[in-house]
Each structure stands twice: as C-alpha cells, then as structure tokens.
Scaffold this active site. Structure first.
Site, PDB file in Angstrom:
ATOM      1  N   GLU A 307       0.859  -1.203   0.000  1.00 55.11           N
ATOM      2  CA  GLU A 307       0.000   0.000   0.000  1.00 55.11           C
ATOM      3  C   GLU A 307       0.886   1.241   0.000  1.00 55.11           C
ATOM      4  OE1 GLU A 307      -2.472  -0.571   3.465  1.00 55.11           O
ATOM      5  OE2 GLU A 307      -3.708  -2.069   2.447  1.00 55.11           O
ATOM      6  N   CYS A 403     -10.701   0.693   8.029  1.00 51.55           N
ATOM      7  CA  CYS A 403     -10.112   1.946   8.497  1.00 51.55           C
ATOM      8  C   CYS A 403     -10.671   3.159   7.763  1.00 51.55           C
ATOM      9  CB  CYS A 403      -8.600   1.894   8.353  1.00 51.55           C
ATOM     10  SG  CYS A 403      -8.031   1.443   6.699  1.00 51.55           S
TER      11      CYS A 403
END
Length: 630
Positions: A307, A403
C-alpha cells in the site's frame, strides 16, 4: 470554533455523514446489519470487560474503528446536539472503562487473545495505533461535551505507555509500527497541558530510524516471525519509515498512510516546539509526496504491494492503490503544514484530495465505501485479474479492514478545522466551507454553490481589527479572479497563494469570484503512464469518463485537442446534481477482425461525456478512465 451548516455543497455532504453514515457505522460496529460481515469491534470490548463470553474477532487493530467512530460522532455533536447519540457514546465509554486493566492498559487483542505478549511486537501489532485513535476520540468527545470519563481512561493508558517506552534504562526504546500515537499524544498534551505527553510524542519521532534499529532488534527477539503470516520474514524498514532518522528523510517511501500520519505528527510537533530541523524535513517530504508522487485526483500510494509509494513520477492508473485513508491523511498533513507556514500549496493539495479521492471513497448515498481509488477501471478485468484484484469497479458495503469509512466520517464532520485557522489578530481561510464558522475574533458566514459556481459571498462580523487571509486556488487564472471588500474592488494578486484583507471592527461583505471553466491537465513528461494523454477539470473537481455515458471500451476514445469543452447545466436527477462535461473527440473503429493487421483503424467523431471523479461507480458497473488519449 463552532460551525453551523449552510445550504451548499459541503453542508449537504456533512448532513449525509451526520444523518446516515455515522448511524450506519454504529450499526455495523454493533453487528446489527444483516447484510454485512460482523465487525465485532464493540463486542471485543464487552468480552475484554467480562460482560460477554467469546473470542476476539477481527484485525489486531479492530479497537481503532471504535475510536475513529467516537471521534466522528463527537464532531457531529459539535454541529448539533443529539442526546440519543451522546447517550450511546456514554454507554460505549462505560464498557471501555471496564475493559481497561488495573495498570491502565487498554487493548482487546492482547487482553483476550495474547495477554502475555503485550509490547512484544510494536512493528506489527498496532497497540500504539489503536491507543492513538481511541485517544483522539476521547479528546474530541471531551471538547464536544465537557465529559472527562473517556479522557481519563485514555490518559491512564498514556501514563501506562510512558512507563513502558522511553529513553530511560529499563524501558523499551521503541516507537509505533503504524504512526498515530504521536498525533494522539500531541492532542492529549494540548487538551490536558500535560508536558509528558508532548515529550513522549517527540521521543517516538526522535527515536524512529536510529541505530541500533529497534524493529530489527525486536524482530530478532521473536525469530523474525511475522504476525500477519506466521512465517519468518525480513523487515523492510522503508515500509515503516524507519530506515533513517526522521530529520534525515527527504523522500516519501513505504506505506503511504503510515508515512502521512508520521509527517503530520512531525509538522505538528515542529509547530509546537519551533524545531527548525524538523520543519525543514517536513518541507522536503511534502515536496516528495505531494509534488512528485500524488495522483491528479489527490490520491497517494501507487502500488498495492505494501500500500506504498513508488518512485518519483511513477503513477500507474489501472493498478493504482490511492487508499482513501491516504488522502484523508494528506489533509491532516496539509493542515499541520499550514500551521507551520502560510502557503497556499497546502490548501490546494487538501482541496484536491477532499473534492476527489476523499469523496470518491464514499457512495452518493453514503452507505458504501471504496478502500482503493483507481484512475482506470475495465469492466470484467479490474477487481478480477491477477494484479488488479484491489481495483474494484463497485464500492463494497464494508471491509474486514474498515479503516477508511470512519476516517472519512471524522474528517468531514471536523472540516471546519481544515477550512478556517485562527491566530492572534489573524484569520486564514484555507477551504471554502459554506455555512457559519464562529471564531473568537469574528464570525464568518459563507454563502456559495462552489464548486458549481465560482461566486463566494462572505458576511463577516469582526469583533476587533484583524487581518483576513483568503486562499486563491492555484488552478485559478489570476487575471480572472475578482475580489470586493464592502463594494470596493481590490487586487486579487496573491502572495504564496493568499490575499490579505485588513478588516476593521464591525460588519463586512466580501465577494470573491473564481473562474470556473473546463480546463485540460497534462502530466509531467516523466509520468510515462500519462504520455500522450489529457485529463479534465473544472475548479477543484477532476473529471472522468464512465461507460454509462460513453461507448466502451474507453481506451478507444480520443479527445480533440483543439475543440471547445462545455459544461452542462446541473441535472438534479443525475448523480446528485452534477454538471457534466462535453468534450469533442473521436472513437476508434477497426477495419479488421484480426488480432494484428496492416490496415490502420478509422477514427470517427464522437462527443465524449465526463462526470466528476467523486461521482463515479454510483450507477451500473462500467469502464472508467481519468486520463484520455488526445
């Protein structure tokens, strides 16, 4: 600083967050949504508190979802009272208090699943990250209600952390694997005045990446076994931004969200302490992240592997990661940098992220969410083929790693903090947030239909003489910006992106007119993925093509570089009332059915239709592209 919603673009979106997103997320956290995988986040706390039986479920950082949701709900309470919501938070806080251990420790994973392994894996296990989000929620709730039960819980946890980590002999000389505690400790310091919290925040920053490297020592102690795979793995220090001391770092590397959280803490502590060396490091990291590695949509993080950021100017479109949380974190970083120095480039980047990737992370009905925000999607390929599994063509309802949804909620409900900054004798407007913001020195009321209309009308009640700074967006043609103060035309030539107005005590009317017309955008010559392509924007909105409005496949379309681009009137029934863009162009037609042929294709005239990027994937799943061949 109080905020009353108006009737414009942001007020409508914030109302959606308050009325729909926050209740939906609470229902999911309570495992009450029948079509959604259970979160178990609140149930984990009940089990840890001895109020229920069972095992821990979810990610090791599942507690953080509760902290972010409480923070968003607290900001919602600051906008308007809601006794039922407040009572719901109080009930959650009571459970958290019962889950807290006698020494102040609060973490459900290690209380339920691995009680003997506290503080043994700071690199992977997010103990400090989960603390940070709960602490930020506690600060926001204290500010919203004056109630201090949650704040006391998190101060006890902070005090416990201070006994475990630090420079003293006998303590762990470590720091968070996922930065967040640094920010939370800074906010706890501001809220309580407790200097130890600022000192600990600064320690985490100063210790990161120093020799001997704590993460390597820690990994060696556990045989380099990864929490995530259960296998022996090497430690990639750049992934954690732990490859160098933070003051020596110049390039944004590794996990994009972790990096931007870290940089936000660095800038915040630098502003508080006057640390010039830390400030200069933040400037260099801003340049790397926002001016060499940011997508045209305000997305950050170019690869799904880790990521993470890729190299400078490496910005692939179809495999882009551009996590919603990374654009949220960019807004955090921009806000912190704006407090270090007044420079319009920070507000420009935050505006880009807000209107594009942050909003694209949420459906127009505020009930489905993107984790990843690609700039190119091909129906039947994206989300399916190897290497493209992460680039989904439709928003899921929720995620096992959830998240992003509460992160968007807490950002948008606190948007006033990013729009207006108050300092002694000065007020700075970074974002054009419609409605009324009540500052200590003045009340600012903005009426506007921005970004659909370029006219911004401010009514200001100044309680004393002050300087007002208005950001002029970097995309605006300076010769076409018009500014009036109390009916008198003024120069709108900005200095570092801002015009300064001298206001006397009393009432003032300000009219700022920005040129909103379609424009073409071209990437730097080193962005190889966009060579020969063009993107389109109007004001802060980046546009994209969708297969719902254009013939597929979209890669066979070209834009005419010489033609005039037009905007339609707003269509209330279309995607919540957007203005579409009409772009004259061409469509490729092959003369052969063969895989390869010597016969050249034919290009026939084709009117292309583009919509704001934030509105894509709200109809049937089709192709989407931001960059078009020209």
């Amino acid at each position: 600083m109080n905020y009353q919603l108006g009737e414009g673009f942001w007020s409508r979106r914030i109302r959606q967050v308050c009325d729909r997103m926050i209740p939906l997320q609470l229902s999911i956290l309570k495992d009450e949504e029948p079509d959604t995988e259970p979160s178990h986040a609140l149930e984990n706390f009940r089990i840890a508190a001895g109020l229920a039986e069972g095992d821990f479920h979810g990610m090791v950082f599942q507690d953080s979802d509760v902290g972010k949701w409480i923070e968003a709900a607290a900001y919602r309470l600051m906008i308007s009272p809601d006794p039922e919501l407040e009572a719901e938070i109080d009930r959650i806080v009571e459970v958290l208090g019962k889950a807290q251990q006698p020494d102040g420790y609060l973490n459900t994973w290690f209380t339920i699943r691995e009680p003997g392994k506290r503080w043994t894996n700071l690199q992977d296990c997010h103990e400090l990250y989960s603390f940070g989000h709960l602490a930020e929620g506690a600060v926001a709730y204290h500010q919203a209600t004056g109630k201090d039960a949650f704040l006391k819980i998190m101060c006890r946890m902070a005090d416990h952390i201070d006994t475990v980590l630090g420079p003293e002999e006998g303590k762990l000389h470590g720091y968070p694997g996922h930065p967040e505690a640094e920010l939370a400790l800074y906010r706890l310091y501001l809220e309580t005045g407790e200097e130890r919290y600022l000192k600990l925040s600064r320690y985490f920053l100063d210790q990161r990446g120093t020799e001997p490297n704590f993460f390597l020592q820690e990994a060696e102690r556990r045989g380099f076994i990864s929490h995530w795979t259960g296998k022996k793995e090497t430690v990639s220090l750049p992934y954690y931004q732990a490859h160098q001391p933070v003051r020596q770092q110049e390039e944004a590397v590794g996990h994009a969200v972790r990096a931007l959280y870290l940089y936000t803490a660095m800038a915040s502590v630098a502003a508080e302490t006057g640390d010039a060396e830390l400030k200069e490091a933040c400037r260099k990291l801003w340049h790397s992240a926002a001016e060499q590695k940011m997508y045209v949509t305000g997305g950050l993080g170019a690869t799904a592997k880790g990521e993470a950021f890729m190299g400078p100017y490496e910005l692939p479109n179809d495999t882009a990661y551009a996590e919603t949380c990374a654009s949220v974190a960019l807004c955090f970083f921009a806000r912190a940098m704006s407090r270090l120095e007044r420079d319009g480039r920070y507000g420009d980047a935050a505006e880009l992220a807000l209107y594009n990737t942050v909003l694209a992370g949420v459906s127009l009905q505020a009930d489905r969410f993107f984790y990843v925000n690609p700039l190119e999607v091909v129906r039947g390929v994206s989300g399916v083929q190897q290497g493209l599994e992460h680039d989904l063509p439709e928003r899921p309802r929720w995620y096992a790693c959830a998240c992003c949804p509460p992160n968007v909620a807490r950002l948008l409900t606190s948007l006033k903090e990013y729009a207006v900054q108050e300092d002694p004798g000065e007020i700075t407007v970074h974002q054009y947030l419609d409605g009324t913001v009540e500052c200590g020195q003045a009340t600012l009321t903005l009426r506007t239909e921005y970004p659909w209309d370029g006219l911004l009308s401010y009514h200001i009640e100044a309680r004393e003489e002050l300087k007002l700074f208005l950001r002029i967006p970097g995309w605006a043609e300076r010769t076409e910006v018009a500014l009036e103060l109390d009916g008198k035309a003024l120069s709108a030539g900005p200095e570092k992106g801002f015009v300064r107005l001298e206001l006397t005590k009393g009432r003032h009317e300000i009219r700022l007119s920005l040129p909103l017309r379609p424009r073409r955008i071209y990437a730097h010559e080193r962005v190889r993925q966009d060579a020969g392509c063009v993107a389109f924007a109007c004001g802060p909105l980046v546009y994209c093509l969708e297969g719902c409005d254009n013939p597929e496949p979209l890669w066979n379309l070209k834009a005419d570089p010489a033609a005039e681009i037009t905007l339609t009137d707003r269509e209330p029934e279309c995607l919540g009332g957007v203005r579409k863009m009409r772009i004259p162009g061409f469509r490729r037609e092959d003369r052969s059915e063969e895989l390869y042929s010597s016969r050249p294709p034919v290009y026939v005239p084709q009117m292309l239709t583009a919509i704001p990027y934030y509105a894509w994937a709200n109809r049937e799943a089709r192709d989407m592209r931001v960059w078009i061949r020209e």
